[in-house]
Design an enzyme around this catalytic site. Structure first.
Site, PDB file in Angstrom:
ATOM      1  N   TYR A   2      15.677  29.946   7.788  1.00  0.00           N
ATOM      2  CA  TYR A   2      14.519  30.811   8.221  1.00  0.00           C
ATOM      3  C   TYR A   2      14.471  31.228   9.879  1.00  0.00           C
ATOM      4  O   TYR A   2      14.768  30.497  10.393  1.00  0.00           O
ATOM      5  CB  TYR A   2      13.438  30.341   7.378  1.00  0.00           C
ATOM      6  CG  TYR A   2      13.134  30.762   6.102  1.00  0.00           C
ATOM      7  CD1 TYR A   2      12.735  31.450   5.570  1.00  0.00           C
ATOM      8  CD2 TYR A   2      12.362  29.501   5.394  1.00  0.00           C
ATOM      9  CE1 TYR A   2      12.196  31.973   4.374  1.00  0.00           C
ATOM     10  CE2 TYR A   2      12.607  29.307   3.808  1.00  0.00           C
ATOM     11  CZ  TYR A   2      12.729  30.696   3.253  1.00  0.00           C
ATOM     12  OH  TYR A   2      12.022  30.550   1.800  1.00  0.00           O
ATOM     13  N   LYS A  37       0.807  -1.238   0.396  1.00  0.00           N
ATOM     14  CA  LYS A  37      -0.189  -0.332   0.099  1.00  0.00           C
ATOM     15  C   LYS A  37       0.846   1.336  -0.692  1.00  0.00           C
ATOM     16  O   LYS A  37       2.435   1.017   0.383  1.00  0.00           O
ATOM     17  CB  LYS A  37      -0.488  -0.170   1.066  1.00  0.00           C
ATOM     18  CG  LYS A  37      -0.332  -0.157   2.168  1.00  0.00           C
ATOM     19  CD  LYS A  37      -1.023  -0.402   3.381  1.00  0.00           C
ATOM     20  CE  LYS A  37      -0.408  -0.003   4.550  1.00  0.00           C
ATOM     21  NZ  LYS A  37      -0.710   0.411   6.543  1.00  0.00           N
TER      22      LYS A  37
END
Ligand SMILES: Cc1ncc(COP(=O)(O)O)c(C=O)c1O
Length: 371
Positions: A263, A48
């Site tokens: 940042y 999956k």
């Protein structure tokens, strides 16, 4: 302020910004290792979520080549992708499907799961084979033990399997023992005849032989990842990690004391130092939660991640030897050093499952070795 040093960006020959190398030979090795742990049971390879971020089709083919008998997915589309790739092996869909998706499952010959009396009724209106999932303590999906009789009656000849799922086979033996007992009580109370009985995820495949029954359903271990998620060494279980994630040094800079990085300038140099900018960010799936915690390998040494991971890049502390174009290993081995998915999980406050599943295939090209 920092200053750029070294050769230019255009001299670099890398396969991409960041790329994943998927070792298909390791998938085959892991399937065989798991089969040896569960002799006598068949094996359902859980592919999956694009095989936990490794690529569903190549992984499914390798798993089948190495002796897997079944495949498992979560959506009908994951099943049709496998069928479209020429895979004829039986495929079980784990979750509850809405009517439109049941039609797709019917068209593509997928085996579905009955999770409730209502879902058994929806399945019974179509020409589908079904496995009945029983809730034994995970409390997420599945019929309650008291509903088994009714669901079984509704499914009749369509019923081909019965299963449950463990909530904490990686950490909690007592809870797992209770789930096994509840499941076996259901099996004893209902004459299931020749249907396939299964329960074991990777952790139970490795550590609970009593729960192997007719078939085991490993997912994470197929990818050479440890079921504990943020600890443990897959090598101790005879598993080989499948994915390596690489990038390259795109620029080198020299910082002076007080210079900040990325940042928020959450990292500041205390002394003169070199940094390497690497084109991997959270858009690639290199999680922002790794900020200030992770390490990568450059020239065979561990290098600390400085400051925040940004959408498209991050910065590692290096020495004066590192050059533009050097290979960066974000996950995997370089020289004698190794960064495991379990390490990345721990640094990011998550688990190895989420690390590999979160790699964005639209940004990170995969190449397959050992095919
Ligand atoms: C029903 C079911 N079986 C097996 C697995 C495989 O689990 P693991 O990846 O821990 O082996 C999963 C994954 O979540 C699952 O939902």
């Amino acid at each position: 302020m920092g200053e750029r040093v070294g050769t230019s960006f255009s001299d670099v020959h890398a396969p991409g910004r960041t790329w994943a190398e998927v070792d298909i030979g390791a998938v085959r090795h892991n399937v065989r290792a798991l089969r040896r742990r569960a002799r006598g049971a068949s094996l359902m390879a859980v592919v999956k979520a694009d095989a936990y971020g490794h690529g569903a089709l190549p992984v499914a083919r390798a798993a089948l080549e190495a002796g897997a008998d079944w495949l498992a997915v979560v959506t009908a589309e994951e099943g049709t992708e496998l069928r479209g790739g020429g895979i004829g092996a039986p495929i079980l869909v784990f979750t509850d499907l809405l009517p439109d998706k049941l039609d797709i499952a019917e068209e593509y010959g997928l085996t579905v799961t009955a999770h409730s009396v209502e879902s058994a009724e929806r399945i019974a209106r179509r020409s589908l084979r079904a496995h009945l999932k029983v809730n034994t303590g995970m409390n997420r999906w599945g019929v309650e033990p008291g509903e088994v009789s009714e669901a079984r009656k509704i499914l009749g000849e369509q019923l081909a399997g019965v299963y449950t799922h463990f909530a904490s086979a990686d950490v909690d033996p007592e809870a797992t023992r209770q789930q096994i007992q509840r499941f076996e009580k259901v099996l004893a109370a209902h004459p299931f005849g020749g249907v396939m009985v299964h329960a074991a995820n990777s952790a139970a495949t490795l550590w609970y032989p009593r729960a192997h029954y007719d078939c085991v359903r490993p997912g994470v271990a197929l990818y050479g990842l440890h079921p504990a998620g943020d600890s443990g060494d897959p090598g101790d279980e005879g598993l080989r990690p499948v994915m390596t994630l690489k990038s390259y040094v795109a620029s080198v800079r020299r910082l002076e004391p007080g210079d900040g990085v990325s940042y928020g300038l959450t990292f500041r140099a205390r002394e003169p130092m070199f940094t390497a900018t690497v084109p991997v960010g959270y858009a690639e799936g290199y999680r922002r939660a790794l900020s200030g915690r992770a390490q990568a390998l450059i020239r065979g040494r561990r290098r600390p991640l400085l400051g925040r991971v940004t959408m498209d890049a991050c910065v590692f502390g290096v020495d004066g030897e590192v050059e533009v174009g050097d290979e960066v290993v974000l996950l995997g081995e370089q020289g004698k050093e190794k960064i495991r998915a379990e390490d990345l999980g721990k640094w990011a406050g998550t688990i190895n499952y989420e690390i590999t599943t979160g790699i964005n295939p639209r940004r990170v090209e995969r190449s397959y070795t050992g095919v």
